[in-house]
Design an enzyme around this catalytic site. Structure first.
Site, PDB file in Angstrom:
ATOM      1  N   LYS A   1      98.705  -5.033 -51.117  1.00 37.93           N
ATOM      2  CA  LYS A   1      98.275  -4.219 -49.980  1.00 37.93           C
ATOM      3  C   LYS A   1      96.760  -4.304 -49.853  1.00 37.93           C
ATOM      4  CE  LYS A   1      97.192   0.409 -50.764  1.00 37.93           C
ATOM      5  NZ  LYS A   1      96.036   0.707 -49.918  1.00 37.93           N
TER       6      LYS A   1
ATOM      7  N   LYS B   1      90.688  -0.732 -50.579  1.00 34.86           N
ATOM      8  CA  LYS B   1      89.246  -0.699 -50.838  1.00 34.86           C
ATOM      9  C   LYS B   1      88.948  -1.173 -52.245  1.00 34.86           C
ATOM     10  CE  LYS B   1      89.038   3.566 -48.477  1.00 34.86           C
ATOM     11  NZ  LYS B   1      89.732   4.465 -49.410  1.00 34.86           N
TER      12      LYS B   1
ATOM     13  N   LYS C   1      97.785   1.434 -60.932  1.00 34.11           N
ATOM     14  CA  LYS C   1      96.366   1.555 -61.285  1.00 34.11           C
ATOM     15  C   LYS C   1      96.180   1.530 -62.797  1.00 34.11           C
ATOM     16  CE  LYS C   1      94.352   3.131 -57.037  1.00 34.11           C
ATOM     17  NZ  LYS C   1      93.471   3.969 -56.242  1.00 34.11           N
TER      18      LYS C   1
HETATM   19  P1  ATP Z   1      91.842   2.768 -52.676  1.00 33.87           P
HETATM   20  O1  ATP Z   1      91.988   1.324 -53.013  1.00 33.87           O
HETATM   21  O2  ATP Z   1      90.573   3.372 -53.188  1.00 33.87           O
HETATM   22  O3  ATP Z   1      93.072   3.596 -52.979  1.00 33.87           O
HETATM   23  P2  ATP Z   1      92.731   2.523 -49.957  1.00 33.87           P
HETATM   24  O4  ATP Z   1      92.263   1.362 -49.163  1.00 33.87           O
HETATM   25  O5  ATP Z   1      94.115   2.494 -50.488  1.00 33.87           O
HETATM   26  O6  ATP Z   1      91.656   2.795 -51.078  1.00 33.87           O
HETATM   27  P3  ATP Z   1      92.944   5.330 -49.327  1.00 33.87           P
HETATM   28  O7  ATP Z   1      91.702   6.148 -49.160  1.00 33.87           O
HETATM   29  O8  ATP Z   1      93.681   5.425 -50.601  1.00 33.87           O
HETATM   30  O9  ATP Z   1      92.540   3.807 -49.023  1.00 33.87           O
HETATM   31  O10 ATP Z   1      93.933   5.647 -48.123  1.00 33.87           O
HETATM   32  C1  ATP Z   1      93.489   6.101 -46.847  1.00 33.87           C
HETATM   33  C2  ATP Z   1      94.636   5.965 -45.849  1.00 33.87           C
HETATM   34  O11 ATP Z   1      94.799   4.580 -45.495  1.00 33.87           O
HETATM   35  C3  ATP Z   1      95.983   6.416 -46.396  1.00 33.87           C
HETATM   36  O12 ATP Z   1      96.688   7.068 -45.366  1.00 33.87           O
HETATM   37  C4  ATP Z   1      96.677   5.130 -46.773  1.00 33.87           C
HETATM   38  O13 ATP Z   1      98.087   5.236 -46.743  1.00 33.87           O
HETATM   39  C5  ATP Z   1      96.166   4.207 -45.689  1.00 33.87           C
HETATM   40  N1  ATP Z   1      96.166   2.812 -46.138  1.00 33.87           N
HETATM   41  C6  ATP Z   1      95.484   2.313 -47.197  1.00 33.87           C
HETATM   42  N2  ATP Z   1      95.691   0.991 -47.307  1.00 33.87           N
HETATM   43  C7  ATP Z   1      96.537   0.638 -46.301  1.00 33.87           C
HETATM   44  C8  ATP Z   1      97.134  -0.608 -45.895  1.00 33.87           C
HETATM   45  N3  ATP Z   1      96.880  -1.717 -46.560  1.00 33.87           N
HETATM   46  N4  ATP Z   1      97.947  -0.594 -44.822  1.00 33.87           N
HETATM   47  C9  ATP Z   1      98.192   0.541 -44.136  1.00 33.87           C
HETATM   48  N5  ATP Z   1      97.676   1.757 -44.478  1.00 33.87           N
HETATM   49  C10 ATP Z   1      96.851   1.805 -45.537  1.00 33.87           C
HETATM   50 MG    MG Z   2      94.746   4.062 -51.780  1.00 28.95          MG
END
Ligand code: ATP
Ligand code: MG
Length: 330
Positions: free
Chosen positions: A192, A195, A112
């Site tokens: 990955k 969001k 990040k």
């Molecule tokens: P951000 O980009 O804001 O970090 P994010 O999509 O990574 O958002 P988080 O809120 O950080 O989402 O994570 C929520 C849950 O979803 C966590 O348990 C994380 O490990 C899981 N997760 C996030 N992205 C993935 C992915 N691409 N594949 C599988 N699990 C995921």
């Molecule tokens: Mg995340």
């Protein structure tokens, strides 16, 4: 009693990576373990630049989406992190006990930071707050995606360090619970799905929106022409098939890709149909909740009541063991 806790940031819409990596497990585990807790971690979502009005909207949408995806307020507590001030209180305590080097080593922090000019200290402290989120409920198991495994390691170190100094065995060392689909790639097929990266398919998107995203999505880069045989093992669309399609379809996709019997668009059409089938009922429940917002508010209020009770009990004990209990005359 085994306790389950996990959280998700309201940093954007709930996407299929979150769903396949974590939320599906939340829904399964709430059946198996009563008293599970799931949290919309809004304090984590303010570590970068953000718009308060948008955050308000996203917190709401996240809570509604989680309920629509199957979190049952009769079985589990769903709540918003900032409703429970003990999260930040315990996080401060843990910062006093966490080596800076351990935080600087976190992959997610390094990733990040690469995209930032000025780094808020909160971003570095993120895993400390996360350790507090989990340990506040003395959780044993944390259903998360693969990207959170390293952070959980830090939560275990935190528990061990605190226990060693103030009370052996007080905090359990929380273990990750992973799904078979623990790492879903974004539509670019590289990073990955996240969001914050804008490479997602939202859980509540319409059939057409999903198709507009699937159609140009990355497949096997070596498959340039339709007649080129494909390699399912390197194709992100194939991994989505494994998540959404029945086993016999997955086998058929595998064969038809390797033999070039299907082009990528044929394969994506089948995936689309299976995704729509799984996501349609979730979308319908989300619509019902939008029409009846009091169900979301009631669920969050009940969840916060349950969470607050546990959080206050933990903090009373933690502060007492640390010499921070209510003042008495010596
Ligand atoms: P951000 O980009 O804001 O970090 P994010 O999509 O990574 O958002 P988080 O809120 O950080 O989402 O994570 C929520 C849950 O979803 C966590 O348990 C994380 O490990 C899981 N997760 C996030 N992205 C993935 C992915 N691409 N594949 C599988 N699990 C995921
Ligand atoms: Mg995340």
């Amino acid at each position: 009693m085994t306790r389950i806790f996990s959280g998700i940031q309201p940093s954007g819409e709930l996407h299929i990576g979150n769903y396949l990596g974590a939320i599906k497990n939340w829904v399964a585990l709430q059946q198996q373990f009563s008293g599970s807790l799931f949290c919309v971690v809004d304090y984590h979502a303010i570590t970068g630049n953000y718009d308060p009005e948008l955050l308000r909207q996203r917190r709401w949408d996240m809570a509604r989406s989680l309920l629509a995806a199957g979190i049952d307020p009769q079985k589990a507590a769903l709540f918003v992190q900032s409703d429970i001030p003990e999260h930040t209180e315990l996080a401060w305590i843990f910062t006093t006990n966490t080596p800076l080097g351990d935080l600087e080593r976190q992959t997610q922090f390094k990733d990040k930071v690469d995209r930032m000019e000025s780094i808020p200290a909160g971003l570095l402290m993120y895993p400390v707050l996360q350790a507090a989120d989990i340990l506040l409920y003395r959780a044993d198991k944390v259903p998360v995606g693969e990207d959170q495994v390293q952070h959980l390691e830090l939560s275990r170190d935190t528990a061990r360090r605190w226990n060693g100094r103030f009370g052996e065995g007080f905090f359990p060392e929380p273990q990750a619970v992973l799904t078979p689909t623990r790492r879903i790639l974004g539509l670019d097929g590289k990073a990955k799905m996240s969001k914050s990266l804008g490479n997602t398919i939202g859980l509540l998107e319409s059939d057409d929106e999903i198709w507009q995203k699937l159609r140009p999505a990355m497949t096997d880069p070596q498959r340039v022409r339709k007649s080129d045989p494909g390699r399912p093992e390197v194709c992100n669309i194939f991994s989505l098939h494994k998540a959404f399609s029945p086993a016999e379809t997955v086998a058929e996709v595998d064969t038809n890709c390797r033999t070039a019997a299907w082009g990528c668009i044929d394969c994506k059409k089948v995936l689309h149909a299976n995704m729509v089938q799984e996501l349609t009922p979730i979308r319908a429940s989300a619509q019902l909740l939008a029409d009846e917002p009091s169900r979301v508010l009631d669920a969050l209020a009940d969840g916060a009541r349950t969470a607050r009770q546990i959080a206050q009990d933990t903090m009373r004990e933690v502060k007492s063991r640390m010499g921070l209990d209510p003042m008495r005359a010596p």
